[in-house]
Scaffold this motif. Structure first.
Motif, PDB file in Angstrom:
ATOM      1  N   MET A   1       0.842  -1.201   0.000  1.00 26.08           N
ATOM      2  CA  MET A   1       0.000   0.000   0.000  1.00 26.08           C
ATOM      3  C   MET A   1       0.875   1.248   0.000  1.00 26.08           C
ATOM      4  SD  MET A   1      -3.118   0.848   2.599  1.00 26.08           S
ATOM      5  CE  MET A   1      -2.571   2.334   3.434  1.00 26.08           C
ATOM      6  N   ARG A  34       4.808  12.832   8.978  1.00 29.88           N
ATOM      7  CA  ARG A  34       5.069  12.236  10.286  1.00 29.88           C
ATOM      8  C   ARG A  34       6.530  11.803  10.363  1.00 29.88           C
ATOM      9  NH1 ARG A  34       2.836   6.009  10.595  1.00 29.88           N
ATOM     10  NH2 ARG A  34       3.827   6.187  12.633  1.00 29.88           N
ATOM     11  N   ARG A  49      16.371  -3.219  17.115  1.00 33.12           N
ATOM     12  CA  ARG A  49      16.286  -1.952  16.388  1.00 33.12           C
ATOM     13  C   ARG A  49      16.852  -0.840  17.267  1.00 33.12           C
ATOM     14  NH1 ARG A  49      11.403   0.234  15.330  1.00 33.12           N
ATOM     15  NH2 ARG A  49      10.351  -0.866  16.994  1.00 33.12           N
ATOM     16  N   VAL A  51      15.724   2.046  18.517  1.00 36.04           N
ATOM     17  CA  VAL A  51      14.433   2.716  18.658  1.00 36.04           C
ATOM     18  C   VAL A  51      14.637   4.138  19.179  1.00 36.04           C
ATOM     19  CG1 VAL A  51      12.173   2.636  19.757  1.00 36.04           C
ATOM     20  CG2 VAL A  51      13.321   0.508  19.122  1.00 36.04           C
ATOM     21  N   CYS A  53      13.953   7.816  20.876  1.00 34.28           N
ATOM     22  CA  CYS A  53      13.263   8.234  22.090  1.00 34.28           C
ATOM     23  C   CYS A  53      12.252   9.328  21.761  1.00 34.28           C
ATOM     24  CB  CYS A  53      14.261   8.701  23.137  1.00 34.28           C
ATOM     25  SG  CYS A  53      14.975  10.318  22.770  1.00 34.28           S
ATOM     26  N   THR A  54      11.644   9.843  22.786  1.00 37.53           N
ATOM     27  CA  THR A  54      10.620  10.875  22.664  1.00 37.53           C
ATOM     28  C   THR A  54      11.125  12.097  21.903  1.00 37.53           C
ATOM     29  OG1 THR A  54      10.173  10.128  24.898  1.00 37.53           O
ATOM     30  CG2 THR A  54       8.828  11.915  24.088  1.00 37.53           C
ATOM     31  N   ARG A  57      11.256  11.469  18.197  1.00 36.94           N
ATOM     32  CA  ARG A  57       9.896  11.300  17.709  1.00 36.94           C
ATOM     33  C   ARG A  57       9.167  12.625  17.514  1.00 36.94           C
ATOM     34  NH1 ARG A  57       7.413   6.973  15.409  1.00 36.94           N
ATOM     35  NH2 ARG A  57       8.213   5.043  16.250  1.00 36.94           N
ATOM     36  N   ARG A  60       8.790  16.677  14.206  1.00 38.20           N
ATOM     37  CA  ARG A  60       7.895  17.412  13.305  1.00 38.20           C
ATOM     38  C   ARG A  60       7.397  18.694  13.961  1.00 38.20           C
ATOM     39  NH1 ARG A  60       2.455  17.222  11.728  1.00 38.20           N
ATOM     40  NH2 ARG A  60       1.943  15.613  13.243  1.00 38.20           N
ATOM     41  N   TRP A 604       5.606  20.286  21.990  1.00 39.88           N
ATOM     42  CA  TRP A 604       5.162  18.916  22.282  1.00 39.88           C
ATOM     43  C   TRP A 604       5.934  18.327  23.453  1.00 39.88           C
ATOM     44  CZ3 TRP A 604       4.459  15.612  17.191  1.00 39.88           C
ATOM     45  CH2 TRP A 604       3.222  15.944  16.606  1.00 39.88           C
ATOM     46  N   GLU A 607       5.479  20.445  27.028  1.00 43.31           N
ATOM     47  CA  GLU A 607       4.193  20.393  27.730  1.00 43.31           C
ATOM     48  C   GLU A 607       3.957  19.032  28.392  1.00 43.31           C
ATOM     49  OE1 GLU A 607       1.072  19.189  24.129  1.00 43.31           O
ATOM     50  OE2 GLU A 607       1.547  21.284  24.495  1.00 43.31           O
TER      51      GLU A 607
ATOM     52  N   ALA B  18       7.447   8.240  24.620  1.00 37.83           N
ATOM     53  CA  ALA B  18       7.728   8.047  23.186  1.00 37.83           C
ATOM     54  C   ALA B  18       6.482   7.585  22.443  1.00 37.83           C
ATOM     55  CB  ALA B  18       8.867   7.046  22.999  1.00 37.83           C
ATOM     56  N   GLN B  20       3.373   8.148  23.218  1.00 39.10           N
ATOM     57  CA  GLN B  20       2.407   9.241  23.187  1.00 39.10           C
ATOM     58  C   GLN B  20       2.720  10.210  22.042  1.00 39.10           C
ATOM     59  OE1 GLN B  20       2.160  11.264  26.934  1.00 39.10           O
ATOM     60  NE2 GLN B  20       0.700  12.792  26.200  1.00 39.10           N
ATOM     61  N   ILE B  21       3.994  10.575  21.930  1.00 44.27           N
ATOM     62  CA  ILE B  21       4.386  11.512  20.870  1.00 44.27           C
ATOM     63  C   ILE B  21       4.279  10.844  19.499  1.00 44.27           C
ATOM     64  CG2 ILE B  21       6.346  12.801  19.941  1.00 44.27           C
ATOM     65  CD1 ILE B  21       4.988  14.171  22.304  1.00 44.27           C
ATOM     66  N   ALA B  22       4.657   9.570  19.415  1.00 38.01           N
ATOM     67  CA  ALA B  22       4.553   8.862  18.136  1.00 38.01           C
ATOM     68  C   ALA B  22       3.106   8.792  17.683  1.00 38.01           C
ATOM     69  CB  ALA B  22       5.151   7.467  18.264  1.00 38.01           C
ATOM     70  N   ARG B  24       0.610  10.840  18.603  1.00 36.61           N
ATOM     71  CA  ARG B  24       0.171  12.195  18.280  1.00 36.61           C
ATOM     72  C   ARG B  24       0.660  12.596  16.884  1.00 36.61           C
ATOM     73  NH1 ARG B  24       2.076  16.942  22.337  1.00 36.61           N
ATOM     74  NH2 ARG B  24       0.973  15.791  23.953  1.00 36.61           N
ATOM     75  N   ASP B  25       1.890  12.201  16.601  1.00 34.62           N
ATOM     76  CA  ASP B  25       2.513  12.556  15.325  1.00 34.62           C
ATOM     77  C   ASP B  25       1.837  11.820  14.168  1.00 34.62           C
ATOM     78  OD1 ASP B  25       4.569  13.782  13.707  1.00 34.62           O
ATOM     79  OD2 ASP B  25       5.536  11.816  13.632  1.00 34.62           O
ATOM     80  N   ARG B  26       1.638  10.512  14.334  1.00 35.39           N
ATOM     81  CA  ARG B  26       1.002   9.730  13.262  1.00 35.39           C
ATOM     82  C   ARG B  26      -0.409  10.232  12.981  1.00 35.39           C
ATOM     83  NH1 ARG B  26      -3.157   6.472  13.944  1.00 35.39           N
ATOM     84  NH2 ARG B  26      -3.851   5.577  11.979  1.00 35.39           N
ATOM     85  N   GLY B  28      -1.601  13.101  13.532  1.00 36.51           N
ATOM     86  CA  GLY B  28      -1.660  14.515  13.162  1.00 36.51           C
ATOM     87  C   GLY B  28      -2.529  15.328  14.100  1.00 36.51           C
ATOM     88  N   LEU B  29      -2.453  15.014  15.406  1.00 41.75           N
ATOM     89  CA  LEU B  29      -3.311  15.681  16.379  1.00 41.75           C
ATOM     90  C   LEU B  29      -2.779  17.072  16.715  1.00 41.75           C
ATOM     91  CD1 LEU B  29      -3.874  12.660  18.783  1.00 41.75           C
ATOM     92  CD2 LEU B  29      -5.349  13.450  16.919  1.00 41.75           C
ATOM     93  N   ASP B  31      -1.879  20.349  19.127  1.00 43.68           N
ATOM     94  CA  ASP B  31      -1.299  20.463  20.472  1.00 43.68           C
ATOM     95  C   ASP B  31      -2.390  20.271  21.517  1.00 43.68           C
ATOM     96  OD1 ASP B  31       0.919  21.156  19.067  1.00 43.68           O
ATOM     97  OD2 ASP B  31       1.156  23.156  19.931  1.00 43.68           O
ATOM     98  N   GLY B  32      -2.069  19.558  22.555  1.00 45.63           N
ATOM     99  CA  GLY B  32      -3.008  19.422  23.671  1.00 45.63           C
ATOM    100  C   GLY B  32      -4.030  18.306  23.492  1.00 45.63           C
ATOM    101  N   ASP B 121      -3.954   1.967   9.011  1.00 41.85           N
ATOM    102  CA  ASP B 121      -2.957   2.155   7.949  1.00 41.85           C
ATOM    103  C   ASP B 121      -1.716   1.316   8.225  1.00 41.85           C
ATOM    104  OD1 ASP B 121      -2.679   3.749  10.209  1.00 41.85           O
ATOM    105  OD2 ASP B 121      -1.554   5.308   9.166  1.00 41.85           O
ATOM    106  N   GLU B 122      -1.325   1.203   9.487  1.00 42.11           N
ATOM    107  CA  GLU B 122      -0.156   0.392   9.839  1.00 42.11           C
ATOM    108  C   GLU B 122      -0.466  -1.089   9.618  1.00 42.11           C
ATOM    109  OE1 GLU B 122       1.891   2.947  10.114  1.00 42.11           O
ATOM    110  OE2 GLU B 122       2.634   2.758  12.170  1.00 42.11           O
ATOM    111  N   THR B 130       1.625   1.934  15.811  1.00 40.11           N
ATOM    112  CA  THR B 130       2.633   2.954  16.058  1.00 40.11           C
ATOM    113  C   THR B 130       3.157   2.909  17.491  1.00 40.11           C
ATOM    114  OG1 THR B 130       1.766   4.393  14.347  1.00 40.11           O
ATOM    115  CG2 THR B 130       2.994   5.458  16.120  1.00 40.11           C
ATOM    116  N   ALA B 134       6.959   2.150  18.799  1.00 39.40           N
ATOM    117  CA  ALA B 134       7.657   3.313  19.343  1.00 39.40           C
ATOM    118  C   ALA B 134       8.330   3.035  20.677  1.00 39.40           C
ATOM    119  CB  ALA B 134       6.677   4.469  19.517  1.00 39.40           C
TER     120      ALA B 134
END
Lengths: 704, 171
Positions: A1, A34, A49, A51, A53-54, A57, A60, A604, A607, B18, B20-22, B24-26, B28-29, B31-32, B121-122, B130, B134
């Protein structure tokens, strides 16, 4: 896909974060949709892997952070007043080149301070300090900040005891450990190599016991079976008392000490109190360390009997007034237990060097700096007014200088004495706010480089430019190329190469397969986990160390030149503290959401956690402090105002402010940004290391 | 075991955020807004503090109260077992959010309810979700791949609505 409009571009961070990981930017319609990891990579304990960290990640959101610098700026108001005006690149570069030339003509090149740091590291010369060092190496011998603010004392100790800085064993070795001592080490936040925290978790599931020795119950405490709170700066005393128990209960690996070390007899005399009449018993160490004597004795017996046992030493304990003694004592303790050179054992090396991947950086020019200022205490030297010539101009690359070196308020004063301050930055940091010219730098997603692993590995990462440079932001290399052109050595600096051409040339002259690197994003060294000092331990005659004796030297005559004892004796820092006025010991450790002060602009990340002062419930109660109320932490260097995190996770008598948030003084001079270095001293260790964990403060409620 | 099912190993989670941010990023949320968050549980007394981080997201419950709460049938269970919210049908009334005991449904600034969608999608690419990919500790698993480690399941969750999650602890 596979979406036809989707590209997956490998890149990596250049942060000094404690790791280096595999990242992929997913680009759709020219925009970063992303940040991901290479999804198809196998992930086994044998070949895990890398991997991210925060921090990695969250790239963006850093990219879209509201306060990205997009244009060159010139100061129009007072320093620190935030009054700047947008100017063109031509104007900025003309002003800077004429300032460089005029300062040199009037005072000599050494009146220019080239200040660098770890804001962007591990590229092969195109970005950060590597790019600017190379620039000045072709221009003239300026003054430069030097010094290792991370593991200076560990490096000193290693040089004395092993003859060179060595790295620890590969982390996969921990799977064989029966006991792991996290001694001032916090891999859950600081990683210290990708997968360190993962291997500790896996080792524990294979039966290893994990003990956290730390003034704080850090997030790494979750991976530990037991927490032993220890008073900051007392680590060498705990090591001595453990060594005393091992010595007197005949638990020392005598064969190892006899064949692989020299000078142990002198330490033995110290332990037994032969010269000072003071045996370094657990009872002696208990009040110094805050750990009960019986527990110290048990810990010594456990460490000496559970083989293999890994002593993982963090760098916090050696960023103290007698940090050299701490690392020397921990290395000695590792030797006495015999846990050296065997898989699953680990010597407290404190190093990161593993040779790195087989690729050269851009070559340096002929001119070295002729004068060095300490990266920790440069402001003291500037403010003392005795430098000849005085520093008249600062050229600052990849460092938030006033925020990240000790004593922020003094750092600001020192910058204010200069005629011209130039800063390269992606964001309006506290240092940029005090500059005359601010040059916008692009991010890791906007440049091309090859990047080496941080330590403990020898990987090479391809970091491709993912998106266009925002606004008029540029790379350090581009800016310095333009300046070199104006100053008449453009060709020497660039050799006619673009950044992409440099990367290709560097990879081409290495054994690394360029196409494989580009396709996969990483060149990985694998194979059996490496064990530190295994060759030496197998045959010390065939593989002598670089010390005078060729052995691990417990007794170091060199130490005396710095006013330190020949042996790893404990020295008390308390004598140099004003404990009545400022009774609380201050810790300023790294945080998982920043890399030093990098990423403090990423909403991000910031906060996720309320920046606060850690204070024990006992100390808070004694001062009438309620949880999360705004309090002031202060000493002779400054005042920080922050919420109180009242917790059972820190030793009474100790408070903690994570370093790396940005200095934000309000009207009365109090820092509401919570920059920990407002409270730290320029004082150095005897060999010139930072002492960021040897500071004392008082705390007050401001509610009343 | 019905799928989907989530396995969260409390013995390994260090609360690094990690996942949580992954997530949020995937997703496209803004802030907050989070579909996955981490609860901090701190207790005990010095020198024996207790600390536990708990990853919380939509557990696509058996008897999910968000489903009947929705007046427009925007909240629907898919054929693969995941509960999803149809943004086109959502009127942003907040009834699903209020019905969820785990507080994992967010209302966006535009007034649309959203939550963990199970990363279709994953899955379509044959990848783990995700959040699972992560985790630096490998503390998150989909229910078909239980960790090979000494663990007991934690029954702290009120499970009359059948959240499809197992939290694991050390025995």
């Amino acid at each position: 896909m596979n979406d036809v409009n989707e590209r997956r571009v490998p890149f990596t961070c250049t942060l000094d974060c404690g790791s280096r990981c595999e990242l992929v930017a997913v680009v759709r319609n020219g925009r970063i949709a992303r940040i991901d990891t290479p999804p198809g990579r196998e992930d086994t304990v044998e070949r895990p892997r890398l991997v991210p960290c925060t921090r990695g990640r969250a790239h963006r959101r850093l990219q879209t952070a509201e306060d990205r610098l997009l244009y060159p700026l010139k100061r129009t108001g007072l320093r620190g007043s935030d009054q700047f005006q947008r100017i063109s690149w031509d104007e900025a570069l003309d002003v800077i080149s004429s300032n460089l030339e005029q300062t040199r003509a009037n005072y000599g090149a050494q009146a220019i301070l080239h200040a660098t740091g770890a804001g962007s590291i591990a590229g092969r010369g195109l970005h950060g300090a590597a790019a600017s060092r190379r620039f000045f190496s072709y221009w003239d011998s300026v003054s430069a900040t030097i010094g290792n603010q991370s593991n200076h004392c560990a490096s000193m100790a290693a040089t004395w005891m092993f003859g060179e800085v060595i790295s620890g064993s590969d982390r996969a070795n921990l799977l064989q450990s029966r006991l792991i001592l996290l001694w001032g080490m916090n891999p859950a936040e600081n990683r210290m190599g990708p997968n360190t925290e993962y291997f500790i978790g896996q080792a524990r599931d294979r039966g290893a016991r994990v003990i956290l020795i730390d003034p704080r119950y850090t997030d790494s405490g979750i991976l530990a079976d037991e927490w032993l709170p220890i008073k900051p700066g007392s680590d060498a005393a705990l090591a001595a008392a453990m060594a005393y128990v091992m010595e007197t209960e005949n638990l020392v690996d005598r064969a190892f000490m006899a064949s692989k070390t020299s000078g142990y007899a002198a330490y033995q005399r110290y332990l037994l109190g032969r010269d000072d009449g003071l045996a370094k018993t657990p009872e002696w160490a208990a009040p110094i360390t805050g750990i009960a004597a019986e527990r110290i004795a048990e810990l010594a017996r456990e460490y000496a009997s559970q083989r293999p046992a890994a002593l993982l030493a963090g760098w916090g304990p050696q960023r103290t007034l007698y940090g050299e003694q701490v690392m020397r004592a921990l290395i000695t303790l590792s030797c006495m237990s015999g846990n050296v050179g065997l898989p699953g054992g680990e010597i407290a090396s404190g190093g990161t060097r593993r040779g790195g991947p087989p690729i050269q950086g851009m070559p340096s020019g002929p001119k070295a700096p002729l004068r060095s200022l300490s990266a920790s205490s440069w402001a003291d030297e500037v403010l003392a007014g005795e430098l000849d010539p005085p520093i008249k101009m600062a050229y600052i690359v990849a460092t938030n200088l006033i925020n990240r070196s000790a004593n922020t308020n003094a750092n600001k004063k020192a910058l204010a004495t200069m005629d011209c301050v130039v800063v390269h930055e992606p964001f309006m940091t506290p240092t940029a706010r005090h500059a005359d010219l601010v040059l916008p730098i692009c991010t890791d997603l906007e440049h091309t480089d090859v990047v080496t692993s941080w330590g403990h590995d020898s990987h090479l990462f391809a970091s491709q430019q993912v998106v266009e440079q925002a606004g008029e932001s540029r790379t350090d290399y581009w800016i310095l190329s333009q300046l070199a052109q104006r100053l008449g050595f453009g060709q020497a600096y660039t050799q006619g190469r673009s950044e992409v051409a440099w990367v290709e040339a560097l990879v081409q002259s290495s054994p690394i397969d360029r196409q494989a690197l580009a396709a996969d994003g990483i060149w990985r060294t694998d194979g059996a986990p490496r064990t530190a000092l295994s060759d030496y331990c197998a045959d010390p005659v065939a593989h002598p160390l670089g010390t005078t004796s060729g052995l691990i030297e417990i007794e170091n005559p060199m130490a005396e030149q710095y006013g330190l004892p020949r042996i790893p004796a404990y020295l008390a820092a308390h004598a140099e503290a004003s404990t009545d006025e400022y009774p609380l010991q201050l810790l300023t450790p790294h945080n998982r959401l920043r890399s030093n002060s990098c990423l403090a602009a990423n909403p991000w990340l910031q906060e996720l956690e309320q920046h606060a002062v850690w204070i024990s419930a006992a100390d808070a109660k004694a001062r009438g402090i309620q949880p999360w109320e705004s309090i002031e932490v202060y000493n002779q260097f400054g005042v920080v105002r922050l919420p109180a995190y009242v917790t059972e996770r820190i030793m009474p008598g100790v408070v903690c402010v994570y370093q790396g948030t940005w200095h934000r003084p309000v009207e009365d001079g109090v820092d509401e940004g919570g920059c920990a270095n407002v409270l730290t001293s320029h004082r150095l260790t005897r060999t010139g290391g930072p002492t960021t964990h040897t500071n004392w403060v008082q705390v007050r409620s401001i509610a009343s | 075991m019905t799928t989907p099912h989530f396995v969260i190993d409390l013995a390994l989670c260090t609360g690094c955020n990690a996942c949580q941010i992954a997530c949020r990023d995937r997703a496209g949320l803004p802030d907050g807004v989070d579909w996955l968050s981490i609860e901090t549980h701190e207790g005990g007394c010095y020198p024996a503090p207790q600390l536990e981080y708990r990853v919380v997201h939509c557990f696509h419950c058996e008897e999910a109260p968000c489903l009947p709460a929705c007046p427009t049938e925007a909240v629907q269970r898919q054929g693969n077992g995941y509960i999803q919210i149809d943004a086109g049908l959502c009127i942003g009334c907040g009834a699903c959010r209020d019905a969820c005991p785990f507080e994992v449904i967010a209302i966006s600034p535009e007034g649309i309810a959203s939550k963990c969608d199970g990363c279709p999608d994953e899955a379509a690419r044959g990848w783990d979700t995700t959040c699972v990919r992560a985790c630096p500790m490998r503390a998150l698993h989909d229910g078909t791949k239980l960790p090979d480690a000494p663990r007991v399941s934690d029954n702290a969750l009120e499970d009359t609505i059948g959240p499809r999650v197992t939290y694991l602890r050390r025995p």
